[in-house]
Design a protein around this motif. Structure first.
Motif, PDB file in Angstrom:
ATOM      1  N   GLU A  67     -41.517  47.024  25.928  1.00 56.80           N
ATOM      2  CA  GLU A  67     -40.252  47.055  25.742  1.00 56.80           C
ATOM      3  C   GLU A  67     -39.480  48.072  26.482  1.00 56.80           C
ATOM      4  OE1 GLU A  67     -37.462  47.251  21.372  1.00 56.80           O
ATOM      5  OE2 GLU A  67     -39.793  46.888  21.423  1.00 56.80           O
ATOM      6  N   ARG A  68     -40.043  49.180  26.572  1.00 59.14           N
ATOM      7  CA  ARG A  68     -39.613  50.249  27.374  1.00 59.14           C
ATOM      8  C   ARG A  68     -40.679  50.499  28.435  1.00 59.14           C
ATOM      9  NH1 ARG A  68     -36.046  53.151  25.050  1.00 59.14           N
ATOM     10  NH2 ARG A  68     -36.190  54.771  26.702  1.00 59.14           N
ATOM     11  N   ILE A 166     -26.664  40.487  30.312  1.00 53.66           N
ATOM     12  CA  ILE A 166     -27.799  41.422  30.452  1.00 53.66           C
ATOM     13  C   ILE A 166     -27.382  42.859  30.734  1.00 53.66           C
ATOM     14  CG2 ILE A 166     -28.500  41.150  32.895  1.00 53.66           C
ATOM     15  CD1 ILE A 166     -31.174  40.936  32.008  1.00 53.66           C
ATOM     16  N   GLU A 167     -28.010  43.914  30.238  1.00 51.33           N
ATOM     17  CA  GLU A 167     -27.805  45.077  30.587  1.00 51.33           C
ATOM     18  C   GLU A 167     -29.309  46.212  30.761  1.00 51.33           C
ATOM     19  OE1 GLU A 167     -24.904  46.672  28.114  1.00 51.33           O
ATOM     20  OE2 GLU A 167     -26.243  46.965  26.118  1.00 51.33           O
ATOM     21  N   GLN A 168     -29.198  47.156  31.373  1.00 50.67           N
ATOM     22  CA  GLN A 168     -30.057  48.138  31.299  1.00 50.67           C
ATOM     23  C   GLN A 168     -29.505  49.322  30.691  1.00 50.67           C
ATOM     24  OE1 GLN A 168     -30.758  50.430  34.715  1.00 50.67           O
ATOM     25  NE2 GLN A 168     -32.028  51.811  33.432  1.00 50.67           N
ATOM     26  N   GLU A 169     -30.521  49.887  29.909  1.00 50.52           N
ATOM     27  CA  GLU A 169     -30.318  51.215  29.030  1.00 50.52           C
ATOM     28  C   GLU A 169     -31.370  52.053  29.111  1.00 50.52           C
ATOM     29  OE1 GLU A 169     -29.103  52.141  24.531  1.00 50.52           O
ATOM     30  OE2 GLU A 169     -27.431  51.168  25.453  1.00 50.52           O
ATOM     31  N   ASP A 170     -31.145  53.093  29.667  1.00 50.61           N
ATOM     32  CA  ASP A 170     -32.477  54.196  29.631  1.00 50.61           C
ATOM     33  C   ASP A 170     -33.378  53.395  30.517  1.00 50.61           C
ATOM     34  OD1 ASP A 170     -34.045  56.103  29.567  1.00 50.61           O
ATOM     35  OD2 ASP A 170     -34.468  56.077  27.543  1.00 50.61           O
ATOM     36  N   ALA A 171     -34.837  53.059  29.760  1.00 52.44           N
ATOM     37  CA  ALA A 171     -35.897  52.500  30.297  1.00 52.44           C
ATOM     38  C   ALA A 171     -36.025  50.828  29.907  1.00 52.44           C
ATOM     39  CB  ALA A 171     -37.191  53.316  30.339  1.00 52.44           C
ATOM     40  N   ALA A 172     -35.173  50.261  29.320  1.00 48.27           N
ATOM     41  CA  ALA A 172     -35.111  49.206  28.393  1.00 48.27           C
ATOM     42  C   ALA A 172     -34.005  48.151  28.962  1.00 48.27           C
ATOM     43  CB  ALA A 172     -35.168  49.373  26.908  1.00 48.27           C
ATOM     44  N   PHE A 173     -34.535  46.862  28.900  1.00 48.89           N
ATOM     45  CA  PHE A 173     -33.207  45.910  29.314  1.00 48.89           C
ATOM     46  C   PHE A 173     -32.957  44.960  27.872  1.00 48.89           C
ATOM     47  CE2 PHE A 173     -35.218  46.675  33.132  1.00 48.89           C
ATOM     48  CZ  PHE A 173     -34.023  46.340  34.177  1.00 48.89           C
ATOM     49  N   TYR A 174     -31.668  44.635  27.747  1.00 46.10           N
ATOM     50  CA  TYR A 174     -31.239  43.982  26.615  1.00 46.10           C
ATOM     51  C   TYR A 174     -30.404  42.679  27.148  1.00 46.10           C
ATOM     52  CZ  TYR A 174     -32.272  48.295  24.334  1.00 46.10           C
ATOM     53  OH  TYR A 174     -33.084  49.352  23.860  1.00 46.10           O
ATOM     54  N   LYS A 180     -21.276  40.985  21.952  1.00 43.99           N
ATOM     55  CA  LYS A 180     -22.385  42.188  21.780  1.00 43.99           C
ATOM     56  C   LYS A 180     -22.766  42.256  20.147  1.00 43.99           C
ATOM     57  CE  LYS A 180     -21.718  45.263  25.654  1.00 43.99           C
ATOM     58  NZ  LYS A 180     -21.728  46.532  26.078  1.00 43.99           N
ATOM     59  N   THR A 181     -22.528  41.169  19.507  1.00 41.50           N
ATOM     60  CA  THR A 181     -23.066  41.271  18.199  1.00 41.50           C
ATOM     61  C   THR A 181     -24.429  41.022  17.866  1.00 41.50           C
ATOM     62  OG1 THR A 181     -22.259  39.263  17.773  1.00 41.50           O
ATOM     63  CG2 THR A 181     -20.586  40.685  17.170  1.00 41.50           C
ATOM     64  N   ASP A 182     -24.979  40.381  18.914  1.00 42.80           N
ATOM     65  CA  ASP A 182     -26.468  39.858  18.724  1.00 42.80           C
ATOM     66  C   ASP A 182     -27.208  40.348  19.847  1.00 42.80           C
ATOM     67  OD1 ASP A 182     -25.143  38.524  20.722  1.00 42.80           O
ATOM     68  OD2 ASP A 182     -26.238  36.753  20.071  1.00 42.80           O
ATOM     69  N   ARG A 183     -27.222  41.610  20.052  1.00 40.02           N
ATOM     70  CA  ARG A 183     -27.906  42.465  21.533  1.00 40.02           C
ATOM     71  C   ARG A 183     -29.537  42.330  20.822  1.00 40.02           C
ATOM     72  NH1 ARG A 183     -27.553  48.253  24.390  1.00 40.02           N
ATOM     73  NH2 ARG A 183     -28.850  48.915  22.627  1.00 40.02           N
ATOM     74  N   TYR A 184     -30.215  42.149  21.555  1.00 39.50           N
ATOM     75  CA  TYR A 184     -31.723  42.158  21.407  1.00 39.50           C
ATOM     76  C   TYR A 184     -32.712  42.571  22.507  1.00 39.50           C
ATOM     77  CZ  TYR A 184     -31.144  37.484  23.347  1.00 39.50           C
ATOM     78  OH  TYR A 184     -30.886  36.286  24.112  1.00 39.50           O
ATOM     79  N   SER A 185     -33.705  42.986  22.322  1.00 39.33           N
ATOM     80  CA  SER A 185     -34.535  43.406  23.439  1.00 39.33           C
ATOM     81  C   SER A 185     -34.794  42.322  24.293  1.00 39.33           C
ATOM     82  CB  SER A 185     -36.022  44.089  23.124  1.00 39.33           C
ATOM     83  OG  SER A 185     -36.662  44.307  24.182  1.00 39.33           O
ATOM     84  N   ALA A 186     -34.853  42.464  25.640  1.00 38.81           N
ATOM     85  CA  ALA A 186     -35.166  41.706  26.818  1.00 38.81           C
ATOM     86  C   ALA A 186     -36.681  40.811  26.502  1.00 38.81           C
ATOM     87  CB  ALA A 186     -35.097  41.976  28.243  1.00 38.81           C
ATOM     88  N   THR A 187     -37.463  41.716  25.925  1.00 42.18           N
ATOM     89  CA  THR A 187     -38.769  41.353  25.539  1.00 42.18           C
ATOM     90  C   THR A 187     -38.790  40.153  24.658  1.00 42.18           C
ATOM     91  OG1 THR A 187     -39.259  43.038  23.561  1.00 42.18           O
ATOM     92  CG2 THR A 187     -39.925  43.457  25.922  1.00 42.18           C
ATOM     93  N   GLN A 188     -37.612  39.881  23.786  1.00 41.29           N
ATOM     94  CA  GLN A 188     -37.460  38.875  22.797  1.00 41.29           C
ATOM     95  C   GLN A 188     -36.942  37.489  23.544  1.00 41.29           C
ATOM     96  OE1 GLN A 188     -39.234  39.001  20.049  1.00 41.29           O
ATOM     97  NE2 GLN A 188     -39.858  40.987  20.976  1.00 41.29           N
TER      98      GLN A 188
END
Length: 528
Positions: A67-68, A166-174, A180-188
């Motif tokens: 995730e990170r 898709i976006e990158q924030e710090d060391a994670a992707f979303y 943008k109401t349903d943002r979730y981790s790219a791992t999901q």
């Protein structure tokens, strides 16, 4: 890419496994062949010729990641992705299990790939800041904002998934919808989304001017996504040559301008390869047929037509290809047989008799194109043998049913004789016109064309033949001349069933319980 910027260099093994250099005009090459033909091993062979030049992405790839993302320097992350570690640059030993599993080792480098992407973006941003500072120090205009690897990733993502972002924030992707109401981790994300992220990041992180070998580009991807993804990736890296290894015919056919290499055979050590030639056959169809091991039979009709079902049941050992009309069947047989260097299978064809003369039919037979002895494929189920076999299955009196159908067909043919002979006359004239050749210095006038066509003779031959069939009550000749697709769907009531279902029921029995009996009877009505 070679010195000529429009060409890309790659290599293949010859019959002695010696490296032969090739040049591609576009930045993609497709290697295709059936399962077990040694395609993946060929990809590994290409990579082993120059580990520094080639980056290969295995078909065995893990699309799970943290995730990170564990962050690394760009140099370290790039070495991990490209070599498996900076200490293994010479032969990429660790990346492929120390050389013992070049085609079977599971690639579990997703974290390293994303770390390389983030490090590359950081490096690009730092370079921009340094350039801005330098511009400011010498009082010149600042450079324009660069397009980072992340910007390019977003463009590719939008091409493939226009409804999601898709976006990158710090060391994670979303991932998220436009709201943008349903943002979730790219791992999901779904398998398809994670696969796109992995492949896009891989391609964007590869150093300049490399060969990227992509084994099974279709893995985890829906067919509707593949063309968009790879077109976008090829455009994003015009400096790189993409070599795809696949058995997916549809994917290969989307690369119409690419070199397509057919893997004919692999004996465990050496490959037998052929470059797919230019052909009058659609590329998708040619590739599909090359993967087939049966004799090829081109027929009229479409995928859902009676032709495909009937001929598939009559010739179960053949690969039946519906080709539309008569002329396309003839052209496909000729075109396929011209590609004999790729296969050892000869194609044949079967066409409807339509209004062709015996001379025309015999000429086609010499080229492996046979014809029905009935005018339409549906007329097979009006022949005496078929009617009698089917009568017994439907519980009708065989002789009485055939007698009734024979009378009905003959009377209907007599009533339509004028229309049928007119159509036959037009077809005869068209056939003569299609055979006229004109030399370079020749100019034909309308009168000149008319003088080449003996319409009166064609008309007499047509009228004599149709009239003779009527006078002789020659039922088989009538079925050979009677062009009316609705004929077979108007006789069901003679068997005690609905007219509309007769042909479908007959075909189902041909495909099933009565296959042997009906096949033997109907094959007599195909010229050989």
């Amino acid at each position: 890419m070679s010195e000529d910027e429009s060409k890309y260099e790659y290599w293949l093994p010859n019959a002695s496994n010696i490296k032969i250099c090739k040049e591609a005009q576009v930045n993609s090459v497709v290697i295709i062949g059936p399962n077990g033909s040694g395609k993946s091993k060929l990809g590994a062979w290409i990579e082993q010729q120059d580990f520094e030049k080639v980056h290969r992405i295995s078909a065995q790839r893990d699309i799970n990641f943290s995730e990170r993302v564990p962050l690394k320097s760009f140099a370290e992350a790039e070495d991990n992705v490209f070599y498996g570690g900076s200490q293994y640059k010479e032969k990429k030993q660790v990346r492929w299990g120390w050389g013992g599993s070049y085609t079977t080792k599971l690639l579990d480098d997703f974290d390293d790939v994303l770390a390389a992407l983030i490090a590359q973006v950081n490096l690009e941003n730092q370079r921009f800041i340094d350039e801005c500072k330098h511009a400011e120090s010498i009082s010149v205009e600042r450079p324009p904002l660069p397009k980072t690897a992340l910007d390019k990733l977003k463009v590719i993502w939008d091409e493939v998934f226009p409804q999601r972002k898709i976006e990158q924030e710090d060391a994670a992707f979303y991932a998220y919808s436009k709201s943008k109401t349903d943002r979730y981790s790219a791992t999901q994300m779904s398998d398809g989304e994670r696969s796109v992220l992995y492949l896009a990041a891989q391609v964007l992180c590869v150093p300049n001017d490399k060969i990227i070998i992509m084994d099974e580009p279709e893995v985890h991807l829906h067919p509707s996504l593949m063309a968009r993804l790879w077109t976008s990736l090829e455009q994003s890296r015009p400096d790189c040559l993409f070599i795809y290894i696949t058995h997916d015919v549809n994917f290969a056919s989307t690369h119409r301008s690419s070199d397509i290499i057919w893997v004919k055979n692999f004996d465990g050590t050496k490959w037998e390869l052929e470059m797919l030639p230019d052909s009058d056959l659609p590329k998708e169809l040619l590739i599909e047929l090359l993967g087939n091991r049966k004799e090829v039979l081109f027929v009229e009709g479409t995928e859902g037509s009676y032709d495909k079902r009937i001929y598939s049941a009559l010739f179960p050992d053949c690969y039946v290809v519906p080709s539309g009309g008569c002329e396309q069947v003839i052209n496909n047989v000729k075109a396929y047989n011209r590609t004999s260097s790729l296969h050892a299978i000869k194609a044949q064809g079967i066409i409807d008799r339509d209004f062709k003369t015996e001379e025309q039919l015999n000429a086609l037979k010499e080229k492996g194109i046979f014809h029905l002895k009935v005018a339409e494929v549906e007329n097979l189920f009006l022949t005496k043998e078929a009617v009698q076999i089917l009568s017994q299955r439907f519980g009708a009196d065989a002789d009485k049913t055939f007698s009734s159908i024979k009378t009905y067909v003959s009377e209907r043919f007599s009533k339509q004789a004028k229309k049928q002979t007119s159509e036959a006359l037009v077809a005869g004239v068209k056939e003569v016109l299609s055979g006229i050749t004109i030399s370079d210095n020749e100019q034909l006038t309308a009168d000149g064309i008319v003088s080449l066509i003996n319409i009166a003779s064609i008309e007499k031959n047509v009228n004599d033949r149709y009239q003779q069939a009527i006078e002789d009550h020659d039922y088989n000749e009538i079925l050979g001349l009677f062009n009316d697709k609705s004929l077979a769907t108007s006789v069901g009531h003679y068997f005690g069933i609905d007219n509309k279902i007769y042909v479908d029921r007959a075909i189902s029995l041909l495909e099933g319980d009565l296959r042997d009996e009906l096949s033997e009877a109907l094959r007599h009505y195909i010229s050989h």
